[in-house]
Each structure stands twice: as structure tokens, then as C-alpha cells.
Write a protein that holds these residues in place. Sequence first.
Motif, short mmCIF file in Angstrom:
data_model
loop_
_atom_site.label_atom_id
_atom_site.label_comp_id
_atom_site.label_asym_id
_atom_site.label_seq_id
_atom_site.Cartn_x
_atom_site.Cartn_y
_atom_site.Cartn_z
N UNK A 6 6.61 3.83 -0.96
CA UNK A 6 5.69 4.45 -0.01
C UNK A 6 5.34 3.47 1.11
N UNK A 7 5.09 2.21 0.70
CA UNK A 7 4.77 1.18 1.69
C UNK A 7 5.92 1.01 2.68
N UNK A 8 7.14 1.01 2.15
CA UNK A 8 8.32 0.86 3.00
C UNK A 8 8.44 2.03 3.98
N UNK A 9 8.19 3.26 3.46
CA UNK A 9 8.31 4.43 4.33
C UNK A 9 7.26 4.39 5.43
N UNK A 10 6.01 3.96 5.07
CA UNK A 10 4.96 3.87 6.08
C UNK A 10 5.33 2.84 7.15
N UNK A 11 5.87 1.67 6.71
CA UNK A 11 6.25 0.64 7.69
C UNK A 11 7.36 1.15 8.60
N UNK A 12 8.33 1.91 8.01
CA UNK A 12 9.41 2.46 8.82
C UNK A 12 8.87 3.47 9.82
N UNK A 13 7.92 4.31 9.36
CA UNK A 13 7.34 5.30 10.27
C UNK A 13 6.65 4.65 11.44
N UNK A 14 5.91 3.55 11.17
CA UNK A 14 5.23 2.84 12.26
C UNK A 14 6.25 2.26 13.23
N UNK A 15 7.35 1.71 12.68
CA UNK A 15 8.39 1.15 13.56
C UNK A 15 9.00 2.24 14.43
N UNK A 16 9.19 3.46 13.86
CA UNK A 16 9.76 4.56 14.66
C UNK A 16 8.79 4.96 15.77
N UNK A 17 7.47 5.02 15.43
CA UNK A 17 6.50 5.44 16.43
C UNK A 17 6.41 4.46 17.60
N UNK A 22 -6.04 -0.66 -7.71
CA UNK A 22 -5.23 -1.64 -6.97
C UNK A 22 -4.12 -0.94 -6.19
N UNK A 23 -3.45 0.02 -6.86
CA UNK A 23 -2.43 0.81 -6.19
C UNK A 23 -3.02 1.57 -5.01
N UNK A 24 -4.21 2.20 -5.25
CA UNK A 24 -4.81 3.05 -4.23
C UNK A 24 -5.16 2.26 -2.98
N UNK A 25 -5.64 1.00 -3.16
CA UNK A 25 -6.03 0.20 -1.99
C UNK A 25 -4.81 -0.08 -1.11
N UNK A 26 -3.69 -0.49 -1.76
CA UNK A 26 -2.51 -0.87 -0.98
C UNK A 26 -1.96 0.35 -0.24
N UNK A 27 -1.85 1.49 -0.96
CA UNK A 27 -1.35 2.70 -0.32
C UNK A 27 -2.28 3.12 0.82
N UNK A 28 -3.62 2.98 0.58
CA UNK A 28 -4.58 3.37 1.60
C UNK A 28 -4.38 2.61 2.90
N UNK A 29 -4.13 1.30 2.79
CA UNK A 29 -3.92 0.52 4.01
C UNK A 29 -2.68 0.99 4.75
N UNK A 30 -1.58 1.25 4.01
CA UNK A 30 -0.35 1.69 4.67
C UNK A 30 -0.58 3.01 5.39
N UNK A 31 -1.27 3.95 4.72
CA UNK A 31 -1.49 5.26 5.32
C UNK A 31 -2.40 5.16 6.54
N UNK A 32 -3.45 4.31 6.43
CA UNK A 32 -4.35 4.14 7.58
C UNK A 32 -3.60 3.55 8.77
N UNK A 33 -2.70 2.58 8.51
CA UNK A 33 -1.93 2.00 9.61
C UNK A 33 -1.06 3.06 10.28
N UNK A 34 -0.49 3.96 9.45
CA UNK A 34 0.35 5.03 10.02
C UNK A 34 -0.50 5.98 10.88
#
Lengths: 83, 235, 117
Positions: free
Chosen positions: B70-81, C80-92
Amino acid sequence: MTDVFIIVLGLVMIVFAILALYLKDLVASVIAAGVLSLFASILYLIMQAPDVAMTEAAIGAGLLTMIFLLAIKKTKQIEDPND
Amino acid sequence: MIKKIFSLIIIAGLLTVFIPIILNFSFQTDLPDVAKSYVEKGSKDLGAMNIVTAIIVTFRGLDTLGEVAVLFIAATGIAVLFRKNAINDKRPKQISKRDSSEILLTGIRLLAPVILIFGIYIFLNGHLSPGGGFQGGAVIATVVLLLFLSDSSYKINHKIFGFIESFSGVSYVIIGFLGLVLMGADNFLDNRILPLGEFGTILSAGAIPIIYTLVGLKVGTELASVLDNMKGDIE
Amino acid sequence: MNLILILGFMLLAIGFWGMLTQKNMIKIVIGLTIAEVGVQIIMISIGYIKERTAPILDSAVPLADAVNKVVDPIPQALVLTAIVIGVAVNALILSFIIRLYKEKKSLSIDDYKEMKW
């Protein structure tokens, strides 16, 4: 003793949450949200969750605040008064 | 105004759900059965001092693999944007950035390796003390952030970062399949493919330190690339 | 004493209130992060057991009696999982906001009505 500490900490956290929503300067409100995360990490430490406290301090209070600040730098800092 | 009243009604509805939960809540007095078996097996079968690490890396290893994805997909999405020609603003704006002072530059150059080693220390000791791949990765991303802040012309080497990121991701999956091959059919991401070692030393708990190091490198490079994309060149 | 649970639910309510009433999109994301902190506090308080220590089996916790000495580790792993995912989603989400701002030069949610039915 611990109860008093938790009550004080909780009141400070609620004040910072309301500040984060109602300050007009976006940078100030993002900093308030970061302070909220930092106090939350102290609360996790009291509740015997050092792993979560560490994650919240490093990621929630540090990196997320920085990502918000980068986003504000690319958009606009002051909220429109007529919004 | 109507919107505010509507929101107030929604919040009041939420509170009416919350209040019975709060009134009927009492703290647990004993561990649930799953947690009991995790605490027992985590120290005995896996050799990890930190039970949270044992759960994240081994018992719920597949979840962590999904989380990293999920982290990888989010980082990729940001790079695309933020890709260059997606933004209409073609003319390069000339912004005269003031150079950072010598003290700041030298201070960051002194601090950066120390913070980097601290991040590596956090994820190498993930099975012994609080901390692990995610926290260590965030600390490593902080190093890149400090370099960005001090030196406006600093650019990360995308080739090296991409290589580290894909290498650690692929090795993570390969270690997972090694568990399937060596330990039997239901042991994906088993840490016992390596000897468990002596309980409480740094070279113990089988493959947990290796897996957490890979997770730390992957998270660190991904968060650094997110920061790099959000900083961007175009104002 | 379930003060911590009350605090978690109050933060969740404040976060929802902010998400529903604020017009500025960055303020809406800040409301989301406040609600996230509230949910995390609730989850940690569910796993808390009085007068027990963190789930790290060092010299303070005898190995044989560990089951009766440590708090519940599973909610901690989930948070712990929720915090890391939350940051990624917020950045998106923030990246989307930056792109929207580049189109219309406005952060107000009322200016984006194309998708409204």
C-alpha cells in the motif's frame, strides 16, 4: 497521580485539536496538529505501548507535519476570510 | 447555517452511539487467547524479545507485506500526480534562492551520518527493543529531509534509491517463499529458516532482523521519494 | 476509570466536526488526522491492562510468567500499521489538493462542483 496527569494531558490535547481546526493561519494549525500527535505519543508511552509511541513521534509528529508544510508552501498559507 | 445544524445532528448521533460504549466499557483483566499464544510462542518458538515485532514480522507477516505494498502504491500515485509534463505551467520560473549559511551546511553534513546510523540501529534492534523497520525508515527519510532543507540544490540519486527500494521489496518476497520451501506448506514468511540463536542477543530470532532491515530500507526510500516529489522543482 | 476512552471518542468527534464544517481542504485533512489519533487512542486503550508492562520480554519480565505480566500486543501491532498507512494516504490526499489548486487557484471545497450531483 496518573489520573491527574492523564486529565491534564487530555485537556491540552483537546485544546490543541480545536486550535488546529480554527486557527486562520494554516501553518499555525498544522503545527498545532503536530503538537497533538506528540502529546498522543506521550499518552501511548503511559499506556505501555513504546512501539506505537515511537512510530507516532517519528512519523505522525515529524514526517506528516513536514508533508503538510510542503503542501502549504505549494498552495496558499492564509485561509480566505469569506470561506 | 443549515449545513452546520446538519453536521451537529450527525455528531450528536455519533455521541449517542459512543456513550453506551463508554459506560459499558471496562479494561481487560486477562489477555485474550490469541494474545496469550502469541506471547508464549513469540518468545519460545520465534526467539523474539519484542512481541509486537514478532506479530508484525512473523505472525501477521502477510499483512505487513500488504502494508508495504500500500505504501508503495501511494508513493507511486504521488509520483504520477507530480510528473513533469502533467503540470501545465511550462515556463520555468526563476527564483533566486538564497544559499544556506556555511554553519548550517556543515552542521547538517556532520549530523546526517549520525542520524543515518541511528536509523539503522533502530531497525537492527527491532526484535530486542521498541522500534523496527517503520520507525527506522522514517528516521532515514528525516536525513534526506534535512539535506533538502539545508541545500536547495541537493537532488537524490533516483537510480540508487530505486535500486534499494526494488531490491528490498523483491528480497522480502523471496524470504517469504523460502519459508514455504524450507519449512513446509503453511509457513510463508517463517523466520525459522535461519538458526534462532541465543535469546536476547542481536544475532537471534532467525530471519526477523533481516526482514525488518529490508522493510526499513524500503520504507525509508519510499518516504524519501514522497518528500522529494512533494518538494518538486516547480514552484 | 476510562478517561482515556472518553478522550479518544472526544478527539474522534472533534475530527468529524472539523471534516464536516470546514471549507478549506487542508483543514479537512487536518480534521481527518485528528480523527485518526482518536481512533488510535481508543484501540490502544482496549488492549491496556492495569499494572502490567509493555510486551517486551527483557529482564523486568520473567519468561515463564510472561503471559501474566504484559499488556495485549495485538492492538499495538494494528495501530502501528494504521499510523504508517495513514501517513501514506494523507500524503496522497495532499498531492491531489496541490493538483486541484494548480487548476483553479483555490483551496475552498465550494469551488469544486463539477463532480456534484
